[in-house]
Scaffold this motif. Structure first.
Motif, PDB file in Angstrom:
ATOM      1  N   GLY A 145      23.988  35.639 -11.365  1.00 44.21           N
ATOM      2  CA  GLY A 145      24.505  36.999 -11.257  1.00 44.21           C
ATOM      3  C   GLY A 145      25.324  37.226  -9.999  1.00 44.21           C
ATOM      4  N   LEU A 146      25.524  36.171  -9.191  1.00 48.02           N
ATOM      5  CA  LEU A 146      26.222  36.341  -7.930  1.00 48.02           C
ATOM      6  C   LEU A 146      27.729  36.472  -8.121  1.00 48.02           C
ATOM      7  CD1 LEU A 146      24.364  33.754  -5.674  1.00 48.02           C
ATOM      8  CD2 LEU A 146      24.284  36.232  -5.472  1.00 48.02           C
ATOM      9  N   LEU A 147      28.347  37.195  -7.198  1.00 51.63           N
ATOM     10  CA  LEU A 147      29.794  37.348  -7.203  1.00 51.63           C
ATOM     11  C   LEU A 147      30.428  36.259  -6.344  1.00 51.63           C
ATOM     12  CD1 LEU A 147      30.092  41.220  -6.725  1.00 51.63           C
ATOM     13  CD2 LEU A 147      30.297  39.916  -8.859  1.00 51.63           C
ATOM     14  N   GLU A 148      31.613  35.867  -6.716  1.00 52.28           N
ATOM     15  CA  GLU A 148      32.354  34.863  -5.965  1.00 52.28           C
ATOM     16  C   GLU A 148      32.643  35.358  -4.552  1.00 52.28           C
ATOM     17  OE1 GLU A 148      36.958  33.498  -6.090  1.00 52.28           O
ATOM     18  OE2 GLU A 148      35.845  33.260  -7.966  1.00 52.28           O
ATOM     19  N   SER A 149      32.489  34.480  -3.577  1.00 58.58           N
ATOM     20  CA  SER A 149      32.773  34.826  -2.191  1.00 58.58           C
ATOM     21  C   SER A 149      34.257  35.134  -2.009  1.00 58.58           C
ATOM     22  CB  SER A 149      32.372  33.671  -1.269  1.00 58.58           C
ATOM     23  OG  SER A 149      32.820  33.890   0.046  1.00 58.58           O
ATOM     24  N   GLY A 150      34.537  36.197  -1.267  1.00 64.37           N
ATOM     25  CA  GLY A 150      35.917  36.548  -0.987  1.00 64.37           C
ATOM     26  C   GLY A 150      36.637  35.485  -0.186  1.00 64.37           C
ATOM     27  N   GLU A 151      35.884  34.625   0.472  1.00 63.43           N
ATOM     28  CA  GLU A 151      36.461  33.554   1.272  1.00 63.43           C
ATOM     29  C   GLU A 151      37.263  32.580   0.425  1.00 63.43           C
ATOM     30  OE1 GLU A 151      34.886  30.510   4.793  1.00 63.43           O
ATOM     31  OE2 GLU A 151      33.480  31.713   3.640  1.00 63.43           O
ATOM     32  N   LEU A 152      36.960  32.540  -0.883  1.00 64.89           N
ATOM     33  CA  LEU A 152      37.644  31.607  -1.776  1.00 64.89           C
ATOM     34  C   LEU A 152      38.925  32.186  -2.377  1.00 64.89           C
ATOM     35  CD1 LEU A 152      34.621  30.070  -3.741  1.00 64.89           C
ATOM     36  CD2 LEU A 152      35.713  29.258  -1.638  1.00 64.89           C
ATOM     37  N   SER A 153      39.215  33.446  -2.113  1.00 67.24           N
ATOM     38  CA  SER A 153      40.367  34.090  -2.746  1.00 67.24           C
ATOM     39  C   SER A 153      41.686  33.418  -2.383  1.00 67.24           C
ATOM     40  CB  SER A 153      40.414  35.571  -2.368  1.00 67.24           C
ATOM     41  OG  SER A 153      40.548  35.723  -0.953  1.00 67.24           O
ATOM     42  N   ARG A 154      41.729  32.760  -1.222  1.00 66.36           N
ATOM     43  CA  ARG A 154      42.964  32.098  -0.793  1.00 66.36           C
ATOM     44  C   ARG A 154      43.144  30.727  -1.437  1.00 66.36           C
ATOM     45  NH1 ARG A 154      41.390  28.218   2.919  1.00 66.36           N
ATOM     46  NH2 ARG A 154      39.276  28.489   3.761  1.00 66.36           N
ATOM     47  N   ILE A 155      42.121  30.276  -2.151  1.00 69.51           N
ATOM     48  CA  ILE A 155      42.168  28.946  -2.770  1.00 69.51           C
ATOM     49  C   ILE A 155      42.326  29.108  -4.273  1.00 69.51           C
ATOM     50  CG2 ILE A 155      40.964  26.755  -3.075  1.00 69.51           C
ATOM     51  CD1 ILE A 155      39.353  27.397  -0.547  1.00 69.51           C
ATOM     52  N   SER A 156      43.393  28.541  -4.820  1.00 67.64           N
ATOM     53  CA  SER A 156      43.646  28.681  -6.253  1.00 67.64           C
ATOM     54  C   SER A 156      42.653  27.855  -7.066  1.00 67.64           C
ATOM     55  CB  SER A 156      45.078  28.257  -6.577  1.00 67.64           C
ATOM     56  OG  SER A 156      45.284  26.894  -6.231  1.00 67.64           O
ATOM     57  N   LYS A 157      42.604  28.125  -8.338  1.00 63.64           N
ATOM     58  CA  LYS A 157      41.764  27.359  -9.262  1.00 63.64           C
ATOM     59  C   LYS A 157      42.622  26.344 -10.004  1.00 63.64           C
ATOM     60  CE  LYS A 157      38.226  30.931 -10.005  1.00 63.64           C
ATOM     61  NZ  LYS A 157      37.474  31.701 -11.004  1.00 63.64           N
ATOM     62  N   PRO A 158      41.978  25.298 -10.550  1.00 61.68           N
ATOM     63  CA  PRO A 158      40.539  25.015 -10.574  1.00 61.68           C
ATOM     64  C   PRO A 158      40.032  24.461  -9.245  1.00 61.68           C
ATOM     65  CG  PRO A 158      41.725  23.266 -11.689  1.00 61.68           C
ATOM     66  CD  PRO A 158      42.744  24.312 -11.340  1.00 61.68           C
ATOM     67  N   ARG A 159      38.750  24.749  -8.984  1.00 58.55           N
ATOM     68  CA  ARG A 159      38.124  24.342  -7.727  1.00 58.55           C
ATOM     69  C   ARG A 159      37.010  23.339  -7.991  1.00 58.55           C
ATOM     70  NH1 ARG A 159      37.258  30.470  -6.711  1.00 58.55           N
ATOM     71  NH2 ARG A 159      39.321  31.184  -6.009  1.00 58.55           N
ATOM     72  N   LEU A 160      37.083  22.223  -7.286  1.00 52.93           N
ATOM     73  CA  LEU A 160      36.020  21.221  -7.312  1.00 52.93           C
ATOM     74  C   LEU A 160      35.259  21.345  -6.004  1.00 52.93           C
ATOM     75  CD1 LEU A 160      38.236  18.137  -8.338  1.00 52.93           C
ATOM     76  CD2 LEU A 160      37.397  19.986  -9.797  1.00 52.93           C
ATOM     77  N   GLY A 161      33.922  21.361  -6.051  1.00 50.37           N
ATOM     78  CA  GLY A 161      33.161  21.581  -4.830  1.00 50.37           C
ATOM     79  C   GLY A 161      32.121  20.517  -4.562  1.00 50.37           C
ATOM     80  N   TYR A 162      32.008  20.162  -3.284  1.00 47.47           N
ATOM     81  CA  TYR A 162      30.941  19.281  -2.819  1.00 47.47           C
ATOM     82  C   TYR A 162      30.179  20.016  -1.734  1.00 47.47           C
ATOM     83  CZ  TYR A 162      28.478  15.324  -0.741  1.00 47.47           C
ATOM     84  OH  TYR A 162      27.503  14.485  -0.259  1.00 47.47           O
ATOM     85  N   LEU A 163      28.911  20.291  -1.963  1.00 48.17           N
ATOM     86  CA  LEU A 163      28.103  21.067  -1.022  1.00 48.17           C
ATOM     87  C   LEU A 163      27.583  20.197   0.115  1.00 48.17           C
ATOM     88  CD1 LEU A 163      26.015  23.383  -3.391  1.00 48.17           C
ATOM     89  CD2 LEU A 163      28.236  23.797  -2.329  1.00 48.17           C
ATOM     90  N   GLY A 164      28.498  19.805   0.982  1.00 50.25           N
ATOM     91  CA  GLY A 164      28.132  18.978   2.114  1.00 50.25           C
ATOM     92  C   GLY A 164      29.375  18.495   2.824  1.00 50.25           C
ATOM     93  N   GLY A 165      29.152  17.684   3.880  1.00 53.17           N
ATOM     94  CA  GLY A 165      30.258  17.054   4.586  1.00 53.17           C
ATOM     95  C   GLY A 165      30.600  15.721   3.948  1.00 53.17           C
ATOM     96  N   LEU A 166      31.778  15.195   4.267  1.00 51.99           N
ATOM     97  CA  LEU A 166      32.254  13.992   3.590  1.00 51.99           C
ATOM     98  C   LEU A 166      31.781  12.696   4.236  1.00 51.99           C
ATOM     99  CD1 LEU A 166      35.939  14.953   2.693  1.00 51.99           C
ATOM    100  CD2 LEU A 166      33.792  15.538   1.553  1.00 51.99           C
ATOM    101  N   GLY A 167      31.260  12.757   5.442  1.00 51.83           N
ATOM    102  CA  GLY A 167      30.875  11.537   6.133  1.00 51.83           C
ATOM    103  C   GLY A 167      29.592  10.924   5.619  1.00 51.83           C
ATOM    104  N   GLY A 168      29.596   9.587   5.434  1.00 50.35           N
ATOM    105  CA  GLY A 168      28.365   8.864   5.137  1.00 50.35           C
ATOM    106  C   GLY A 168      28.032   8.658   3.681  1.00 50.35           C
ATOM    107  N   ARG A 169      28.226   9.667   2.850  1.00 54.08           N
ATOM    108  CA  ARG A 169      27.806   9.583   1.458  1.00 54.08           C
ATOM    109  C   ARG A 169      28.943   9.245   0.484  1.00 54.08           C
ATOM    110  NH1 ARG A 169      22.349   9.155   0.214  1.00 54.08           N
ATOM    111  NH2 ARG A 169      21.121  10.730   1.295  1.00 54.08           N
ATOM    112  N   LEU A 170      30.096   9.837   0.703  1.00 56.10           N
ATOM    113  CA  LEU A 170      31.159   9.770  -0.294  1.00 56.10           C
ATOM    114  C   LEU A 170      32.093   8.586  -0.075  1.00 56.10           C
ATOM    115  CD1 LEU A 170      32.189  13.514  -0.749  1.00 56.10           C
ATOM    116  CD2 LEU A 170      30.235  12.257  -1.657  1.00 56.10           C
ATOM    117  N   SER A 171      32.734   8.173  -1.159  1.00 52.33           N
ATOM    118  CA  SER A 171      33.782   7.160  -1.081  1.00 52.33           C
ATOM    119  C   SER A 171      35.091   7.880  -0.815  1.00 52.33           C
ATOM    120  CB  SER A 171      33.866   6.372  -2.389  1.00 52.33           C
ATOM    121  OG  SER A 171      35.002   5.522  -2.379  1.00 52.33           O
ATOM    122  N   LEU A 172      35.512   7.897   0.440  1.00 47.97           N
ATOM    123  CA  LEU A 172      36.721   8.634   0.794  1.00 47.97           C
ATOM    124  C   LEU A 172      37.975   8.052   0.143  1.00 47.97           C
ATOM    125  CD1 LEU A 172      36.145   9.597   4.545  1.00 47.97           C
ATOM    126  CD2 LEU A 172      35.596  10.864   2.471  1.00 47.97           C
TER     127      LEU A 172
END
Length: 377
Positions: free
Chosen positions: A181-208
């Motif tokens: 039921g949550l509303l989208e954060s206004g902070e994302l309004s400057r970013i167009s869609k579609p949006r892919l999200g990773y809930l974390g930092g990129l160091g250590g886990r991801l294949s950059l």
């Protein structure tokens, strides 16, 4: 209900496994003293406070993690931290607390100090890093293991005290109904869609390299992560500052796909059980990932889109983005999230504490029958 002391290698806002375990224990009825990763005496640490109902947090202080490379100083710092914790615990008058610890440079000597003082110990193993956790498991009365392969190997060596438990989640018993039921954060309004999200930092886990090549071929896909600096140097890379779990819902509500391009060449990552997966699933959100072992289990195979190359990931993302709103996959994800609810974790932890209490009582009875003084004596 017994109380608990939980130490962490993070801060409360990190919402990692020790933090989620503390919340589950509090929901089960324990009072929890949660101790943040130690900082040096020259830094400001969290003052003692109740951060949520039943969880009391504060920041530990010592001379520095680097000193733990010297055995004598390591023991000295462990005694110092033990005194800090016990002094704070005395303020709460905790009921026969169990000591719970992850792995870390300060955790092993600290758990030994608490063991020497008669505390029962629970080690929580979050990753497949056996060389780092073996001694932590050896010291424990009970070891709770999340990755399956780590459980199998540690169980073979240490027997019944090694237990497999599901990953921890903040999802409520409704399977995340409140999140939906949550509303989208206004902070994302400057970013167009579609949006892919990773809930974390990129160091250590991801294949950059894999992530960079996938996104470079599709500049129309906007990638959002939480970091202090951009690492991909692409126009469709966006970074946000980390925030508390209460504020993450608005970010999740603005994503189209949860994206987890883990580096599967590292055993730790190949066998990880991502916390963020259940945050995505609570919303029924499509998830695209590299083929980590956990997601190849039958329960998850039809709920996620997998790919190991830029081409395969691009195809998976394309299919995820056009997934029908009423796809049965959405309901399946929500059902899985409900199975990993914090309520279920609370019941599991309550049962574990009851079992440890029984073991402690049996030990005292045995010592008493032998004519030896018990702790109560």
């Amino acid at each position: 209900m017994r109380d608990a002391i939980v130490i962490s290698g993070w801060t409360w806002e990190a919402s990692n496994v020790p933090e989620r375990m503390a919340s589950a224990l509090a929901l089960a009825g324990s009072r929890v003293l949660y101790c943040e990763n130690p900082a040096s005496f020259f830094r400001t640490v969290r003052p003692f406070s109740e951060v949520e109902k039943g969880v009391f947090a504060f920041g530990l202080q010592h001379f520095g993690h680097r000193l733990n490379s010297f055995p004598i100083l390591q023991r000295f710092q462990a005694k110092l931290l033990t005194a800090e914790i016990l002094n704070t615990a005395a303020r709460l008058q905790l009921n026969n607390p169990v000591f719970i610890y992850p792995h870390g440079d300060y955790c092993l000597p600290l758990c030994r100090e608490f063991k020497r003082r008669g505390f029962q110990l629970i080690h929580i193993c979050m990753d497949y890093e056996l060389d780092l956790v073996v001694e932590h498991v050896r010291e424990s009365d009970l070891a709770l293991i999340i990755p399956r392969v780590a459980f199998e190997k540690l169980r073979e060596e240490f027997g019944a005290k090694v237990r497999k438990i599901p990953q921890f989640s903040y999802v409520d018993e409704s399977g995340g109904q409140a999140l939906r039921g949550l509303l989208e954060s206004g902070e994302l309004s400057r970013i167009s869609k579609p949006r892919l999200g990773y809930l974390g930092g990129l160091g250590g886990r991801l294949s950059l390299p894999l992530l960079r090549e996938t996104l470079a071929r599709h500049l129309e896909w906007q990638f959002i992560s939480f970091d202090s600096e951009k690492r991909l140097h692409l126009p469709n890379e966006h970074i946000l500052s980390w925030r508390s779990r209460e504020d993450l819902g608005g970010i999740l509500a603005g994503l189209n796909v949860g994206f987890m391009p883990y580096d599967c060449t590292t055993p730790k990552n190949l066998h990880c059980v991502p916390l963020k997966l259940f945050d995505y699933f609570a919303l029924g959100m499509p998830v695209v990932s590299t083929p980590i072992v956990f997601l190849q289990e039958q329960e998850y195979k039809d709920l996620v889109y997998l790919g190991g190359t830029p081409e395969e990931l691009a195809d998976s993302i394309s299919r995820a983005l056009v997934e029908p709103v009423d796809s049965p996959k959405k309901a399946g994800r929500i059902a899985v999230a409900r199975e990993h609810s914090i309520g279920r974790s609370a019941r599991i932890m309550a049962s574990i504490l009851d079992e440890l209490s029984g073991q402690a009582n049996d030990t005292r009875a045995h010592k008493s029958s032998d004519g030896k003084p018990t702790q109560a004596d």
